[in-house]
Each structure stands twice: as C-alpha cells, then as structure tokens.
Design a protein around this motif. Structure first.
Motif, short mmCIF file in Angstrom:
data_model
loop_
_atom_site.label_atom_id
_atom_site.label_comp_id
_atom_site.label_asym_id
_atom_site.label_seq_id
_atom_site.Cartn_x
_atom_site.Cartn_y
_atom_site.Cartn_z
N LYS A 30 0.83 -1.21 0.00
CA LYS A 30 0.00 0.00 0.00
C LYS A 30 0.87 1.26 0.00
O LYS A 30 0.62 2.19 -0.76
CB LYS A 30 -0.92 0.00 1.21
CG LYS A 30 -1.81 1.20 1.27
CD LYS A 30 -2.70 1.20 2.49
CE LYS A 30 -3.52 2.49 2.52
NZ LYS A 30 -4.21 2.65 3.78
N ALA A 33 2.49 1.79 -3.38
CA ALA A 33 1.50 2.28 -4.35
C ALA A 33 1.23 3.77 -4.14
O ALA A 33 1.14 4.53 -5.11
CB ALA A 33 0.20 1.48 -4.23
N GLU A 34 1.13 4.19 -2.89
CA GLU A 34 0.89 5.61 -2.60
C GLU A 34 2.08 6.47 -3.03
O GLU A 34 1.91 7.61 -3.44
CB GLU A 34 0.61 5.80 -1.11
CG GLU A 34 -0.74 5.25 -0.69
CD GLU A 34 -0.94 5.27 0.81
OE1 GLU A 34 0.00 5.62 1.57
OE2 GLU A 34 -2.05 4.91 1.24
N ASN A 51 -0.29 -11.80 -2.00
CA ASN A 51 -0.16 -10.35 -1.92
C ASN A 51 0.38 -9.78 -3.22
O ASN A 51 -0.04 -8.70 -3.66
CB ASN A 51 0.74 -9.95 -0.75
CG ASN A 51 0.05 -10.10 0.59
OD1 ASN A 51 -1.16 -10.12 0.67
ND2 ASN A 51 0.83 -10.23 1.63
N VAL A 54 -2.42 -9.62 -5.81
CA VAL A 54 -3.30 -8.47 -5.55
C VAL A 54 -2.64 -7.18 -5.98
O VAL A 54 -3.25 -6.34 -6.65
CB VAL A 54 -3.70 -8.42 -4.05
CG1 VAL A 54 -4.42 -7.13 -3.72
CG2 VAL A 54 -4.56 -9.62 -3.70
N ALA A 55 -1.37 -7.02 -5.64
CA ALA A 55 -0.64 -5.81 -6.03
C ALA A 55 -0.56 -5.68 -7.55
O ALA A 55 -0.74 -4.60 -8.10
CB ALA A 55 0.76 -5.82 -5.43
N SER A 57 -2.61 -6.81 -9.73
CA SER A 57 -3.92 -6.52 -10.32
C SER A 57 -4.36 -5.08 -10.05
O SER A 57 -5.33 -4.62 -10.65
CB SER A 57 -4.97 -7.49 -9.80
OG SER A 57 -5.22 -7.25 -8.42
N LEU A 58 -3.66 -4.40 -9.18
CA LEU A 58 -4.02 -3.01 -8.84
C LEU A 58 -3.10 -2.03 -9.55
O LEU A 58 -2.80 -2.21 -10.72
CB LEU A 58 -3.96 -2.83 -7.32
CG LEU A 58 -4.93 -3.72 -6.54
CD1 LEU A 58 -4.69 -3.56 -5.04
CD2 LEU A 58 -6.38 -3.38 -6.86
N ALA A 59 -2.65 -1.06 -8.87
CA ALA A 59 -1.93 0.08 -9.45
C ALA A 59 -0.59 -0.25 -10.09
O ALA A 59 -0.20 0.41 -11.03
CB ALA A 59 -1.73 1.14 -8.38
N SER A 62 -0.64 -1.00 -13.92
CA SER A 62 -1.45 -0.12 -14.75
C SER A 62 -0.58 0.51 -15.83
O SER A 62 0.54 0.95 -15.57
CB SER A 62 -2.05 0.98 -13.88
OG SER A 62 -2.65 1.96 -14.67
#
Length: 66
Positions: A30, A33-34, A51, A54-55, A57-59, A62
């Motif tokens: 997290k 990503a921030e 984990n 999940v990471a 598949s997120l930001a 991208s």
C-alpha cells in the motif's frame, strides 16, 4: 541529461512466505503504491504470492504508471 539518466529505475518486488509476514507486506505494498514506486516485476511465495497477485492486479501494473 543523457538518455540513460532520464529513465526511471526498474524495480522488482519480492515477497516471502509466512502468514504473519503477509499483514506487513500488505502495508508495504500500500505504501509503495501511494509513493507511486516504479515496480516492474513482482514475485512471491505462499502468502507473498497472494499479496503479489493483488498488487499486480491493482496500481503497479497499470499502463499509466509506465
């Protein structure tokens, strides 16, 4: 500034296994990503793999982040 100096670094994130570490990894992912850290590859074992998935598949994966 030279061609190589203007490129962002390629960083790989490696997440180990172990149930208790999974909670810490979620916080680190997290925070990265921030910070918009330029993560280019993610690898993990056991809870680290979950984990990492999940990471990924997120930001971090991208197209706008490249």
């Amino acid at each position: 500034m030279g061609r190589l100096e203007s490129r962002r670094p390629n960083i790989g994130l490696v997440l180990s296994g172990g149930g208790a570490k999974g909670a810490y990894q979620a916080g680190i992912v997290k925070a990265l990503a921030e910070m918009e850290a330029p993560i280019c590859a993610i690898s993990g074992a056991s809870i680290g793999a979950l984990n990492g998935a999940v990471a990924a598949s997120l930001a971090f994966c991208s197209p706008r982040r490249r």
